[in-house]
Design a protein around this motif. Sequence first.
Motif, mmCIF file in Angstrom:
data_model
loop_
_atom_site.group_PDB
_atom_site.id
_atom_site.type_symbol
_atom_site.label_atom_id
_atom_site.label_comp_id
_atom_site.label_asym_id
_atom_site.label_seq_id
_atom_site.Cartn_x
_atom_site.Cartn_y
_atom_site.Cartn_z
ATOM 1 N N GLY A 1 -4.482 -8.276 -14.698
ATOM 2 C CA GLY A 1 -3.279 -8.986 -15.118
ATOM 3 C C GLY A 1 -2.048 -8.610 -14.335
ATOM 4 O O GLY A 1 -2.107 -8.198 -13.174
ATOM 5 N N ALA A 2 -0.897 -8.732 -15.010
ATOM 6 C CA ALA A 2 0.393 -8.522 -14.362
ATOM 7 C C ALA A 2 0.527 -7.107 -13.807
ATOM 8 O O ALA A 2 1.054 -6.910 -12.708
ATOM 9 C CB ALA A 2 1.521 -8.815 -15.349
ATOM 10 N N GLY A 3 0.058 -6.113 -14.542
ATOM 11 C CA GLY A 3 0.166 -4.733 -14.082
ATOM 12 C C GLY A 3 -0.569 -4.498 -12.778
ATOM 13 O O GLY A 3 -0.038 -3.888 -11.847
ATOM 14 N N ALA A 4 -1.793 -4.989 -12.698
ATOM 15 C CA ALA A 4 -2.579 -4.825 -11.466
ATOM 16 C C ALA A 4 -1.916 -5.560 -10.309
ATOM 17 O O ALA A 4 -1.877 -5.052 -9.178
ATOM 18 C CB ALA A 4 -4.001 -5.324 -11.684
ATOM 19 N N ALA A 5 -1.353 -6.738 -10.579
ATOM 20 C CA ALA A 5 -0.671 -7.507 -9.531
ATOM 21 C C ALA A 5 0.588 -6.785 -9.059
ATOM 22 O O ALA A 5 0.853 -6.714 -7.846
ATOM 23 C CB ALA A 5 -0.332 -8.905 -10.039
ATOM 24 N N MET A 6 1.367 -6.244 -9.979
ATOM 25 C CA MET A 6 2.576 -5.501 -9.606
ATOM 26 C C MET A 6 2.237 -4.281 -8.767
ATOM 27 O O MET A 6 2.898 -4.003 -7.761
ATOM 28 C CB MET A 6 3.335 -5.053 -10.859
ATOM 29 N N LEU A 7 1.198 -3.566 -9.171
ATOM 30 C CA LEU A 7 0.802 -2.363 -8.443
ATOM 31 C C LEU A 7 0.343 -2.706 -7.030
ATOM 32 O O LEU A 7 0.747 -2.055 -6.062
ATOM 33 C CB LEU A 7 -0.297 -1.622 -9.204
ATOM 34 N N ALA A 8 -0.460 -3.741 -6.893
ATOM 35 C CA ALA A 8 -0.931 -4.155 -5.568
ATOM 36 C C ALA A 8 0.245 -4.545 -4.670
ATOM 37 O O ALA A 8 0.298 -4.163 -3.493
ATOM 38 C CB ALA A 8 -1.920 -5.302 -5.694
ATOM 39 N N ALA A 9 1.201 -5.278 -5.214
ATOM 40 C CA ALA A 9 2.365 -5.698 -4.431
ATOM 41 C C ALA A 9 3.196 -4.488 -4.002
ATOM 42 O O ALA A 9 3.646 -4.409 -2.856
ATOM 43 C CB ALA A 9 3.212 -6.683 -5.221
ATOM 44 N N ALA A 10 3.405 -3.536 -4.909
ATOM 45 C CA ALA A 10 4.198 -2.351 -4.588
ATOM 46 C C ALA A 10 3.538 -1.521 -3.491
ATOM 47 O O ALA A 10 4.222 -0.992 -2.606
ATOM 48 C CB ALA A 10 4.403 -1.503 -5.845
ATOM 49 N N LEU A 11 2.218 -1.425 -3.531
ATOM 50 C CA LEU A 11 1.504 -0.700 -2.478
ATOM 51 C C LEU A 11 1.597 -1.454 -1.149
ATOM 52 O O LEU A 11 1.852 -0.855 -0.102
ATOM 53 C CB LEU A 11 0.044 -0.472 -2.881
ATOM 54 N N ASP A 12 1.428 -2.771 -1.202
ATOM 55 C CA ASP A 12 1.524 -3.585 0.021
ATOM 56 C C ASP A 12 2.905 -3.492 0.650
ATOM 57 O O ASP A 12 3.034 -3.481 1.877
ATOM 58 C CB ASP A 12 1.191 -5.050 -0.266
ATOM 59 N N LEU A 13 3.946 -3.440 -0.169
ATOM 60 C CA LEU A 13 5.318 -3.368 0.326
ATOM 61 C C LEU A 13 5.708 -1.964 0.785
ATOM 62 O O LEU A 13 6.771 -1.774 1.375
ATOM 63 C CB LEU A 13 6.294 -3.840 -0.752
ATOM 64 N N GLY A 14 4.866 -0.983 0.485
ATOM 65 C CA GLY A 14 5.157 0.387 0.878
ATOM 66 C C GLY A 14 6.109 1.114 -0.045
ATOM 67 O O GLY A 14 6.614 2.178 0.290
ATOM 68 N N TYR A 15 6.367 0.551 -1.221
ATOM 69 C CA TYR A 15 7.229 1.241 -2.182
ATOM 70 C C TYR A 15 6.546 2.499 -2.711
ATOM 71 O O TYR A 15 7.221 3.464 -3.064
ATOM 72 C CB TYR A 15 7.588 0.331 -3.360
ATOM 73 N N LEU A 16 5.239 2.455 -2.811
ATOM 74 C CA LEU A 16 4.434 3.596 -3.235
ATOM 75 C C LEU A 16 3.492 3.935 -2.085
ATOM 76 O O LEU A 16 2.802 3.052 -1.578
ATOM 77 C CB LEU A 16 3.624 3.256 -4.482
ATOM 78 N N ALA A 17 3.450 5.202 -1.683
ATOM 79 C CA ALA A 17 2.530 5.600 -0.614
ATOM 80 C C ALA A 17 1.093 5.598 -1.125
ATOM 81 O O ALA A 17 0.169 5.268 -0.391
ATOM 82 C CB ALA A 17 2.900 6.979 -0.082
ATOM 83 N N ASP A 18 0.923 5.959 -2.389
ATOM 84 C CA ASP A 18 -0.397 5.951 -3.009
ATOM 85 C C ASP A 18 -0.221 6.083 -4.507
ATOM 86 O O ASP A 18 0.823 6.552 -4.978
ATOM 87 C CB ASP A 18 -1.257 7.105 -2.480
ATOM 88 N N VAL A 19 -1.231 5.673 -5.249
ATOM 89 C CA VAL A 19 -1.294 5.873 -6.691
ATOM 90 C C VAL A 19 -2.667 6.473 -6.961
ATOM 91 O O VAL A 19 -3.687 5.878 -6.609
ATOM 92 C CB VAL A 19 -1.106 4.554 -7.476
ATOM 93 N N ILE A 20 -2.660 7.646 -7.554
ATOM 94 C CA ILE A 20 -3.887 8.420 -7.714
ATOM 95 C C ILE A 20 -4.119 8.700 -9.182
ATOM 96 O O ILE A 20 -3.252 9.247 -9.868
ATOM 97 C CB ILE A 20 -3.781 9.741 -6.918
ATOM 98 N N CYS A 21 -5.300 8.321 -9.652
ATOM 99 C CA CYS A 21 -5.692 8.636 -11.023
ATOM 100 C C CYS A 21 -6.186 10.084 -11.048
ATOM 101 O O CYS A 21 -7.131 10.447 -10.353
ATOM 102 C CB CYS A 21 -6.781 7.686 -11.509
#
Length: 134
Positions: A101-121
Amino acid sequence: ASASIQGRQFAEQCDTLLAHQGFELHGRRVLSEVGVEIDQEARSPDGALVWFEYKGSVQGNRPGLRRTDTLKKAIANGALLRSLDEPAPYVVLTSHLPEAGAGAAMLAAALDLGYLADVICLYDPRATARLDRW
């Protein structure tokens, strides 16, 4: 009160993981020029400076980055940090990732834009192995 306790427990787990991976922990840092406080500034075993944000808990209906407001805050902080002249990589450590949903889409966009270098569980050994790249 329970949320604060869980937040502290999760932060302790993150600090333990980073120390175990060989990071030198410097603690919280406030970057007043952009109004962002990061949870942990650390130096990697290779000498790279990395900024870490901790988003997680062990209980709740939508823990970690499954809450869109929590995810949006991490993304906004990442975007603000990117405006600095020489930002360190901004890595989010979380207990739970958005599944769809929206959360997964937001996270993918933020990673693509380089706002987040990585997100690690934190609880996924394959994901935590990526800490070696810094």
